[in-house]
Design an enzyme around this catalytic site. Structure first.
Site, PDB file in Angstrom:
ATOM      1  N   ASP A 223      -3.066  -7.026   4.518  1.00 54.19           N
ATOM      2  CA  ASP A 223      -3.747  -7.151   3.168  1.00 54.19           C
ATOM      3  C   ASP A 223      -2.840  -8.128   2.258  1.00 54.19           C
ATOM      4  OD1 ASP A 223      -5.267  -5.413   4.084  1.00 54.19           O
ATOM      5  OD2 ASP A 223      -4.288  -3.470   3.339  1.00 54.19           O
TER       6      ASP A 223
ATOM      7  N   ASP B 211     -14.585   1.282   6.053  1.00 57.47           N
ATOM      8  CA  ASP B 211     -13.452   0.823   5.296  1.00 57.47           C
ATOM      9  C   ASP B 211     -13.387  -0.513   5.080  1.00 57.47           C
ATOM     10  OD1 ASP B 211     -12.575   3.413   5.401  1.00 57.47           O
ATOM     11  OD2 ASP B 211     -10.957   3.124   6.820  1.00 57.47           O
TER      12      ASP B 211
ATOM     13  N   TYR C 279       0.926   0.103  14.874  1.00 59.01           N
ATOM     14  CA  TYR C 279      -0.113  -0.001  13.565  1.00 59.01           C
ATOM     15  C   TYR C 279       0.292   0.965  12.694  1.00 59.01           C
ATOM     16  CZ  TYR C 279      -4.224  -0.110  10.920  1.00 59.01           C
ATOM     17  OH  TYR C 279      -5.383  -0.403   9.924  1.00 59.01           O
TER      18      TYR C 279
ATOM     19  N   SER D  23      -5.414 -31.212 -12.268  1.00 62.33           N
ATOM     20  CA  SER D  23      -4.440 -32.237 -12.674  1.00 62.33           C
ATOM     21  C   SER D  23      -3.767 -32.495 -11.267  1.00 62.33           C
ATOM     22  CB  SER D  23      -3.268 -32.003 -13.528  1.00 62.33           C
ATOM     23  OG  SER D  23      -4.278 -31.327 -14.500  1.00 62.33           O
TER      24      SER D  23
ATOM     25  N   ASP E 264       0.974  -1.142   0.021  1.00 62.40           N
ATOM     26  CA  ASP E 264      -0.005   0.177  -0.004  1.00 62.40           C
ATOM     27  C   ASP E 264       0.802   1.385   0.069  1.00 62.40           C
ATOM     28  OD1 ASP E 264      -1.469   2.078   0.699  1.00 62.40           O
ATOM     29  OD2 ASP E 264      -2.565   1.341   2.197  1.00 62.40           O
TER      30      ASP E 264
ATOM     31  N   GLY F 270      18.305  -5.724   0.009  1.00 69.47           N
ATOM     32  CA  GLY F 270      18.285  -7.371  -0.533  1.00 69.47           C
ATOM     33  C   GLY F 270      17.145  -7.971  -0.582  1.00 69.47           C
ATOM     34  N   ASN F 271      16.214  -7.733   0.345  1.00 66.81           N
ATOM     35  CA  ASN F 271      14.889  -8.628   0.174  1.00 66.81           C
ATOM     36  C   ASN F 271      13.895  -7.743   0.877  1.00 66.81           C
ATOM     37  OD1 ASN F 271      13.149 -10.582   1.130  1.00 66.81           O
ATOM     38  ND2 ASN F 271      14.894 -12.112   1.163  1.00 66.81           N
TER      39      ASN F 271
ATOM     40  N   GLN G 208       2.937   4.253   2.627  1.00 62.09           N
ATOM     41  CA  GLN G 208       2.472   3.549   3.906  1.00 62.09           C
ATOM     42  C   GLN G 208       3.272   2.561   4.242  1.00 62.09           C
ATOM     43  OE1 GLN G 208      -1.877   3.406   4.965  1.00 62.09           O
ATOM     44  NE2 GLN G 208      -1.505   1.009   4.806  1.00 62.09           N
TER      45      GLN G 208
ATOM     46  N   LYS H  61      -3.187  -2.273   7.548  1.00 59.82           N
ATOM     47  CA  LYS H  61      -3.216  -3.894   7.669  1.00 59.82           C
ATOM     48  C   LYS H  61      -2.372  -4.388   6.844  1.00 59.82           C
ATOM     49  CE  LYS H  61      -5.417  -6.131  10.708  1.00 59.82           C
ATOM     50  NZ  LYS H  61      -5.014  -6.182  12.318  1.00 59.82           N
TER      51      LYS H  61
ATOM     52  N   LYS I  48      -7.883  -4.947   3.719  1.00 62.78           N
ATOM     53  CA  LYS I  48      -8.398  -4.763   5.114  1.00 62.78           C
ATOM     54  C   LYS I  48      -8.378  -6.126   5.842  1.00 62.78           C
ATOM     55  CE  LYS I  48      -9.430  -0.648   3.762  1.00 62.78           C
ATOM     56  NZ  LYS I  48      -8.233  -0.434   2.639  1.00 62.78           N
TER      57      LYS I  48
END
Ligand code: 13P
Ligand code: 13P
Ligand code: MG
Ligand code: MG
Length: 366
Positions: free
Chosen positions: A233, A286, A228, A242, A11, A103-104, A94, A231, A132
């Site tokens: 998400d 939201d 916080y 198969s 996000d 690196g990651n 955000q 979220k 959310k």
């Protein structure tokens, strides 16, 4: 041919508020990934979004956790964040918790699900993307898909599914991992994954031959950031047909919307509703939390698709049920179990309130 399918998401700014995504951000991502495809790094890509989360779906031959691919995703998010800042979108950048790539993308804010596979003669995959909510939301769905014979008929009647599946479960509080085999260890598995904020399914393997069947993002933003910030998400990739559950068995799991943590301020339980792409914007409170399903056929790494798999009347009832459940649970306002438990709020918004009242708590005599 070995192909890696990487889904990396973040996000990086909402439009309007946390409800959706400005088309300009997707254009920027599209430009970046097109360049990477032209340079030969990516075989194919698809840029999409669910609510306010930008999704980079990429195929390549670099394997999982490739620094080059992660850097491409990071740079793409950074470039789109510049646009988000210029447009003063909500919460620009955000989920990018640091300034510099190291690196990651794991542990830096974005969520990711990746698998390296030998493409089968026909390789149907479904990419689920939710807004959310948090990664534990997938637990009940993955259980239904890969371990519940009332959901997945193939577990009973398809010899390749009949031996069952191995679930890789993370304890995200202690950063440990356990593998459990179904059907034998079903009750142990359920004992863990019922605690969706602590135990999260990371991957599922077919017991017949150890082939990977599903992989999910497990990143918890609040645990990384220590507070916080939004979220998680989550996303997940599931292989179909198969010797894996059929597309229809995988989708069947979503006909009963589970109550998941997320919704307003990431602090409330609400129903996870399956929606078509055009309903991916969140709205009421939201939310409600929602999930889209993008179906692709892989062809030598090419992403043939997507098909919008929840764009179907057979999910109308799930959405209706979700609305009914929202009406019901919303009436509880700030009370549990609509509001998350105190334990979970510790990682979100409650500590500042407690701090503010700290000096007003009086000691009681025994
Ligand atoms: P496969 O075994 O070919 O995946 O077939 C399952 C089926 O026919 C339901 O889709
Ligand atoms: P996102 O995690 O989707 O940004 O939502 C955050 C929020 O607080 C919604 O109320
Ligand atoms: Mg947001
Ligand atoms: Mg979001």
């Amino acid at each position: 041919m070995k192909v890696t399918l990487s889904v990396i998401k973040a996000d990086i700014g909402g439009y309007v508020g946390h409800s959706g995504m400005h088309p300009r951000l997707m254009e920027v991502a599209e430009e970046k990934l097109r360049e990477a495809q032209e340079s030969g790094l990516l075989i194919d890509y698809f840029v999409t979004r669910v609510g306010d989360d930008l999704q980079l779906i990429m195929t390549h031959t670099q394997g999982t956790e490739s620094e080059t691919i992660h850097k491409l995703a990071w740079d793409t998010f950074m470039a789109a964040t510049e646009e988000a800042k210029a447009l003063k979108l909500y919460g620009a950048g955000q989920d990018l918790l640091t300034d510099t790539f190291s690196g990651n993308v794991k542990g830096m804010g974005p969520g990711l699900a990746e698998m390296e596979i030998e493409e089968r003669p026909s390789e149907p995959v479904i990419i689920f993307m939710a807004d959310k909510t948090s990664p534990g939301a997938w637990n009940i769905l993955l259980y239904r898909i890969f371990a519940d014979p009332f959901n997945t008929a193939g577990l009973v009647i398809d010899p390749k599914l009949h031996p069952g599946f191995t679930f890789e479960v993370m304890d995200i509080r202690n950063n440990t991992l356990v593998r459990l085999d179904t059907p034998e260890e079903t009750y142990d598995l359920l004992a863990l994954i019922g605690s969706i904020e602590r135990f999260v399914i990371r991957a599922v393997y077919r017991r017949l031959d150890g082939e990977i069947a599903a992989v999910a993002s497990t990143q918890k933003l609040s645990l990384i950031a220590g507070k916080y910030v939004g979220k998680d998400d989550p996303v997940m990739i599931v292989r179909a047909q198969s010797g894996f559950p059929a597309v229809g068995e995988i989708l069947e799991a979503f006909t009963h919307p589970p109550l998941v943590p997320g919704f307003m301020r990431g602090s409330h339980f609400g129903p996870l509703i399956p929606v078509p792409f055009h309903f991916s914007n969140t709205a009421r409170f939201d939310g409600p939390p929602r999930v889209i399903a993008a179906g692709f056929q892989l062809a030598e790494g090419r992403l043939v698709g997507p098909r919008d798999l929840f764009d179907d009347p057979s999910f109308d009832r799930a959405r209706e049920m979700g609305n009914l459940v929202s009406d019901y649970i919303r009436r509880m306002g700030p009370f549990e179990p609509h509001r998350l438990s105190e334990d979970e709020m510790e990682y979100t918004t409650l500590p500042s309130v407690l701090k503010h009242l700290e000096n007003r708590f009086q000691k009681l005599e025994d």
